[in-house]
Design an enzyme around this catalytic site. Structure first.
Site, PDB file in Angstrom:
ATOM      1  N   ARG A  61       2.082   2.687  18.150  1.00 29.16           N
ATOM      2  CA  ARG A  61       1.215   2.299  16.879  1.00 29.16           C
ATOM      3  C   ARG A  61      -0.316   1.806  17.709  1.00 29.16           C
ATOM      4  NH1 ARG A  61       2.946   2.023  11.916  1.00 29.16           N
ATOM      5  NH2 ARG A  61       5.189   2.182  12.432  1.00 29.16           N
ATOM      6  N   ARG A  87      -0.599   3.671   6.957  1.00 31.30           N
ATOM      7  CA  ARG A  87      -0.191   3.268   8.168  1.00 31.30           C
ATOM      8  C   ARG A  87      -0.475   1.978   8.724  1.00 31.30           C
ATOM      9  NH1 ARG A  87       3.483   6.907  10.227  1.00 31.30           N
ATOM     10  NH2 ARG A  87       2.835   9.119   9.571  1.00 31.30           N
ATOM     11  N   ILE A  88       0.351   1.260   9.182  1.00 32.78           N
ATOM     12  CA  ILE A  88       0.159  -0.017   9.857  1.00 32.78           C
ATOM     13  C   ILE A  88      -0.817  -0.075  11.022  1.00 32.78           C
ATOM     14  CG2 ILE A  88       1.103  -2.189  10.696  1.00 32.78           C
ATOM     15  CD1 ILE A  88       3.664  -1.432   9.140  1.00 32.78           C
ATOM     16  N   ASN A 104      -9.059  -3.841   2.568  1.00 36.52           N
ATOM     17  CA  ASN A 104      -7.968  -3.179   1.840  1.00 36.52           C
ATOM     18  C   ASN A 104      -7.558  -3.437   0.364  1.00 36.52           C
ATOM     19  OD1 ASN A 104      -5.555  -1.413   2.005  1.00 36.52           O
ATOM     20  ND2 ASN A 104      -4.246  -3.169   1.933  1.00 36.52           N
ATOM     21  N   HIS A 106      -4.683  -3.314  -2.559  1.00 38.24           N
ATOM     22  CA  HIS A 106      -3.244  -3.278  -2.878  1.00 38.24           C
ATOM     23  C   HIS A 106      -2.864  -3.392  -4.327  1.00 38.24           C
ATOM     24  CE1 HIS A 106       1.049  -3.865  -1.803  1.00 38.24           C
ATOM     25  NE2 HIS A 106       0.835  -4.698  -2.477  1.00 38.24           N
ATOM     26  N   ASP A 142      -0.921  -6.860   4.318  1.00 40.41           N
ATOM     27  CA  ASP A 142      -1.122  -7.315   2.956  1.00 40.41           C
ATOM     28  C   ASP A 142      -1.395  -8.942   2.778  1.00 40.41           C
ATOM     29  OD1 ASP A 142      -1.122  -4.534   2.150  1.00 40.41           O
ATOM     30  OD2 ASP A 142       0.918  -4.633   1.771  1.00 40.41           O
TER      31      ASP A 142
HETATM   32  C1  GRF Z   1      -4.087   2.546  -4.523  1.00 47.25           C
HETATM   33  O1  GRF Z   1      -3.080   2.001  -5.369  1.00 47.25           O
HETATM   34  C2  GRF Z   1      -3.929   1.553  -3.461  1.00 47.25           C
HETATM   35  O2  GRF Z   1      -4.199   0.328  -3.853  1.00 47.25           O
HETATM   36  C3  GRF Z   1      -2.699   1.728  -2.533  1.00 47.25           C
HETATM   37  O3  GRF Z   1      -2.862   3.208  -2.755  1.00 47.25           O
HETATM   38  C4  GRF Z   1      -3.334   3.752  -3.641  1.00 47.25           C
HETATM   39  C5  GRF Z   1      -4.251   4.787  -3.483  1.00 47.25           C
HETATM   40  O4  GRF Z   1      -4.644   5.898  -4.647  1.00 47.25           O
HETATM   41  N1  GRF Z   1      -2.850   1.187  -1.222  1.00 47.25           N
HETATM   42  P1  GRF Z   1      -5.472   7.265  -4.178  1.00 47.25           P
HETATM   43  O5  GRF Z   1      -4.618   7.623  -3.076  1.00 47.25           O
HETATM   44  O6  GRF Z   1      -6.698   6.757  -3.653  1.00 47.25           O
HETATM   45  O7  GRF Z   1      -5.345   7.595  -5.421  1.00 47.25           O
END
Ligand code: GRF
Length: 190
Positions: A61, A87-88, A104, A106, A142
């Site tokens: 990783r 991916r982490i 990021n 979430h 996250d």
């Molecule tokens: C979003 O809900 C984001 O928060 C999460 O993955 C989704 C991405 O959506 N991490 P898309 O692939 O851009 O439509």
């Protein structure tokens, strides 16, 4: 400022960040771990360079994380926005990317429901409100400092897919605003 976006799927957030481009920021590269995703089509249609860094090509990783960082650095990004990147990323990513802005998005109201199933977990907990969080990327998955958050009310009986799509509508508005807020007032070195 130069923005790099990391995505692993449909890339609707990537697309929204592209659409939000103005005099404050320019999307200069898409980095993905998957070769056959819609996000790559979006990049091609917009003439944005894309770099595929397949996870399976690396034996750790850390090595993968280093390659992702190097791809972004090659395009001289000032800000890297994870937008559905599945991916982490480990310490070498953070070390190499410092002092750039790393974000990021979430689909939950962090610190509630981190991880892969933020939407599903909020539904399982019978929440009435969930939402989206944009936060700094740190080693804590996250768990980095929160930059922006917006609530989405859960409609009784709705499923994960419908709810996630409604959250993504908010994310597609909020994420470009947040990216812009980091870029406003920064000197343009281009
Ligand atoms: C979003 O809900 C984001 O928060 C999460 O993955 C989704 C991405 O959506 N991490 P898309 O692939 O851009 O439509």
């Amino acid at each position: 400022m130069k923005v790099g976006v990391l995505a692993s799927g449909t890339g609707s957030l990537f697309e929204a960040i592209c659409e939000g481009q103005d005099e404050t920021y320019e999307v200069v590269v898409l980095v993905t771990d998957r070769p056959h995703i819609r996000a790559l089509e979006v990049a091609e249609a917009r003439g944005i360079p894309a770099v595929v860094v397949p996870f399976k090509d690396f034996d750790s990783r850390d090595a993968f994380s280093e390659a992702v960082a190097k791809a972004l650095i090659e395009y001289e990004v000032d800000l890297a926005a994870n937008a559905g990147f599945m991916r982490i990323l480990t310490a070498p990513y953070l070390d190499l990317m410092a002092p750039r802005v790393l974000l990021n998005s979430h689909p939950s109201l962090l610190p509630k429901y981190p991880g892969m199933h933020g939407v599903r977990d909020a539904l399982a907990a019978e929440e009435t409100v969930t939402g989206t969080t944009i936060h700094r990327v740190t080693l804590d998955l996250d768990g980095g400092p929160i930059v922006a958050q917006e609530e989405v009310a859960i409609i009784p009986g709705e499923g994960e897919e419908t709810l996630h799509e409604r959250i993504k509508i908010v994310e597609r508005r909020l994420y470009p605003e947040v990216v812009r807020s980091f870029c406003v007032g920064r000197p343009d070195d281009g």
